[in-house]
Design a protein around this motif. Structure first.
Motif, PDB file in Angstrom:
ATOM      1  N   GLN A 189      -3.269  -3.889   4.435  1.00  8.10           N
ATOM      2  CA  GLN A 189      -3.156  -2.752   3.575  1.00  8.10           C
ATOM      3  C   GLN A 189      -4.408  -2.465   3.303  1.00  8.10           C
ATOM      4  OE1 GLN A 189      -0.623  -2.786   0.229  1.00  8.10           O
ATOM      5  NE2 GLN A 189      -1.689  -1.260  -0.674  1.00  8.10           N
ATOM      6  N   LEU A 190      -5.012  -0.979   3.307  1.00  7.98           N
ATOM      7  CA  LEU A 190      -6.508  -0.543   2.698  1.00  7.98           C
ATOM      8  C   LEU A 190      -6.465  -0.557   1.330  1.00  7.98           C
ATOM      9  CD1 LEU A 190      -9.080   0.912   3.518  1.00  7.98           C
ATOM     10  CD2 LEU A 190      -7.811   2.901   3.175  1.00  7.98           C
ATOM     11  N   ILE A 191      -7.588  -1.448   0.873  1.00 10.83           N
ATOM     12  CA  ILE A 191      -7.631  -1.541  -0.626  1.00 10.83           C
ATOM     13  C   ILE A 191      -8.988  -0.859  -1.135  1.00 10.83           C
ATOM     14  CG2 ILE A 191      -6.183  -3.599  -0.825  1.00 10.83           C
ATOM     15  CD1 ILE A 191      -8.551  -5.366  -0.777  1.00 10.83           C
ATOM     16  N   ALA A 192      -9.986  -0.533  -0.327  1.00 10.94           N
ATOM     17  CA  ALA A 192     -11.151   0.126  -0.505  1.00 10.94           C
ATOM     18  C   ALA A 192     -11.689   0.456   0.721  1.00 10.94           C
ATOM     19  CB  ALA A 192     -12.129  -0.939  -1.061  1.00 10.94           C
ATOM     20  N   LEU A 193     -12.834   1.572   0.464  1.00  9.12           N
ATOM     21  CA  LEU A 193     -13.204   2.319   1.560  1.00  9.12           C
ATOM     22  C   LEU A 193     -14.954   2.468   1.261  1.00  9.12           C
ATOM     23  CD1 LEU A 193     -13.018   3.558   4.620  1.00  9.12           C
ATOM     24  CD2 LEU A 193     -12.674   5.754   3.220  1.00  9.12           C
TER      25      LEU A 193
END
Length: 600
Positions: free
Chosen positions: A142-146
């Motif tokens: 899961q994407l948690i930061a970019l």
């Protein structure tokens, strides 16, 4: 001159006045004198004379003597009174009890998840988006930061352009190679034509139709054409190598393109495991720099329902900690509540803080309710050993030392002869081997207990049990001979015999039984017997010292090891009074003698 004469007369007449006063006093005393039995009168000394001074001195001396006699009498009376009131010594006592006993090791530690993942970044940049916060449940991937991907997108485009250029260079090299092959073919045709021309001219020269010079020119043309063919072939090889170089360059560019794609993908910070975010160390807009060490962005606990306590065990206690032992602990967040767990691991990596060496013991527990949180301080108690129905004495009794009260020499030697010191050898071998056999011929005491444990826990066969009995029977005379050795050699000899017993037992076990026997040995090693001294109070209110053997302790009471065949067994029994101190509540003091009090 007149004044001087008057002064002299005054000084001259002063003694005369004194003498006149003394005569008047003497006359007055003679008139008042009373007759004695002999008809004589006692004339008191005249005041101001030498006799008066002597009389006063004698009277003062008599008064001092009388006062000294009174003080001495008072001191003697006080001494007699205190001696008459001195009671017998009152002892604080306690009873030897029988009951369960647990030995524990106390330590402190921190509550931590079993699996805790620190999420970092391998690329530098500015945080553009945040998709997770504290206590957020996340899934793997899961994407948690970019991180801002713009720079990495441009790098990707540049790498793609480099790949395209390299592929074009490959095409150019391939075209050059084709031209080189064509040049080689043309030179080969010219060489063939030169050879045919040389053959015709050589035939004409033989028939003398043409001059020899024409044939020589044809031969020279053949040779030059052959060299031109070699040059064309070499050029063809160069062009083929250029093709390989261009193809290798394409691969390099493609690798750079793949690296650019990876860096672009790394701008997306994803969760590596399923869990809960327990720490977030970044904010939106913050710049992170990945250099020698990846910065920590998040900490994710994989499972907060299965947690552990990392307890720091002192090096003096780590020898008693074993995997599988039961442990309890408390936390400050829930006072009065006790949580249970067990020892899962004892890490061999030592931690030295301020010259204090500790080892980490991992206490696993189930946190199904989710009340315990990571980082809480836990006060741990690990149960290292337990006894049921043993004699125990208060620890205060072991600290009592009475001057002049020593154990009887015969009792001490008899106690030592019953059983050697198990603290100097493994209890599983030495204690069992040195026990006397009962009339039935089987092992007794500690040997019987160990034999029962070997049979039940290791599931020994009857044949193995017979071999174990034979091993102990062979070792028993060797242990008995230790008392004849010097003290400095006794410990090494005892350990050598114990090692032989352990090796003999281990040799007859199956591979499945050997780990169980190793665990049994480790448990026995923690049950070392030590020495101590206690004082029993007799019926005459007199303490008597006894050297005893001590087992485990819970910090308040200590196990009293009394073999059944020991001469001390009749005295060291349940209910016996043991001295824990002098004074305070104890035996009633002796009655004070009656008598009048002194007036001082």
């Amino acid at each position: 001159m007149g004044a001087l004469c008057r002064g002299r007369r005054t000084q001259a007449t002063a003694p005369g006045r004194i003498d006149m006063a003394l005569e008047r006093n003497a006359a007055h005393a003679s008139r008042n004198a009373r007759p004695l039995h002999g008809g004589h009168t006692t004339e008191p000394p005249r005041r101001g004379s030498l006799t008066t001074i002597t009389y006063m001195n004698k009277l003062s001396w008599k008064l001092w003597v009388a006062a000294g006699a009174v003080v001495a009498a008072a001191a003697g009376g006080a001494w007699w009174w205190t001696q008459a009131r001195t009671p017998e010594v009152a002892w604080r006592t306690a009873k030897i009890e029988r009951g369960p006993l647990q030995a524990t090791v106390s330590a402190s530690g921190a509550v931590n998840p079993v699996t805790q993942v620190s999420v970092g970044t391998q690329v530098s940049g500015q945080i553009k988006e945040l998709h997770a916060d504290f206590n957020s449940e996340v899934k793997a991937g899961q994407l948690i930061a970019l991180i801002d991907p713009e720079t990495f997108e441009y790098r990707l485009r540049q790498s793609q352009a480099d790949v395209d250029a390299a592929q074009a260079a490959v095409l150019t090299a391939q075209a050059n190679a084709a031209a080189s092959r064509a040049a080689v073919s043309r030179v080969q045709v010219d060489l063939a034509e030169a050879k045919r021309d040389h053959e015709r001219k050589a035939m004409l020269v033989n028939r003398q139709f043409i001059a020899q010079s024409e044939a020589d020119k044809a031969r020279a043309l053949v040779d030059s054409t052959a060299e031109a063919l070699k040059s064309a072939q070499a050029q063809q090889a160069v062009t083929e190598a250029q093709i390989k170089t261009a193809q290798a360059n394409v691969k390099q560019r493609q690798a750079a393109l793949a690296q650019a794609r990876v860096d672009l993908a790394r701008t997306r910070i994803t969760s590596p495991v399923n869990g809960i975010v327990i720490k977030r160390a970044i904010e939106r807009g913050q710049t992170v720099a990945a250099s020698l060490q990846a910065p920590e962005l998040f900490v994710i606990a994989q499972n907060l329902r299965d947690m552990q306590v990392d307890a720091s065990i002192d090096e003096s206690d780590v020898g008693r900690i074993r995997t599988g032992q039961r442990a309890t602990f408390t936390v400050d967040a829930f006072p009065g509540q006790t949580f249970e767990g067990e020892v899962r691991q004892v890490r061999k990596a030592a931690q030295n803080v301020a010259n204090v060496v500790t080892y980490v013991a991992v206490i696993g527990f189930s946190n199904t309710a989710g009340r315990l949180l990571p980082g809480m301080t836990a006060n741990v108690r690990v149960v290292t050993d337990s006894r049921e129905g043993v004699l125990k004495v208060p620890n205060a009794a072991l600290r009592v030392r009475l001057a002049g009260v020593e154990p009887a020499a015969g009792a001490a030697s008899a106690a030592d002869a019953v059983r050697p010191r198990p603290a100097e050898g493994p209890p599983d071998a030495q204690s069992a081997a040195t026990q006397q056999q009962p009339a039935g011929g089987g092992p007794g005491g500690a040997a019987q207990e160990l034999r029962a444990r070997l049979r039940t826990e290791l599931k020994l066969t009857p044949a193995q049990l017979e071999q174990v009995d034979a091993i102990y029977a062979q070792a028993r005379p060797k242990f008995m001979q230790l008392r004849d050795l010097p003290a400095e050699e006794r410990s090494k000899a005892r350990e050598r015999i114990s090692a032989e017993v352990r090796a003999s037992i281990g040799a007859l076990l199956t591979p499945e039984q050997k780990p169980l026997y190793a665990a049994l040995q480790a448990e026995g090693a923690g049950r070392a017997v030590t020495r101590g001294r206690i004082h029993l109070l007799g019926e005459d209110n007199k303490p008597r010292a006894h050297n005893v053997r001590l087992g485990i302790t819970d910090g308040t009471s200590t196990e009293l090891v009394v073999p059944a065949n020991s001469p001390e067994a009749a005295v060291l029994k349940e209910g016996a009074l043991v001295v824990t101190g002098a004074g305070g509540t104890g035996t009633a003091p002796a009655a004070r003698p009656a008598g009048p009090r002194m007036p001082f």
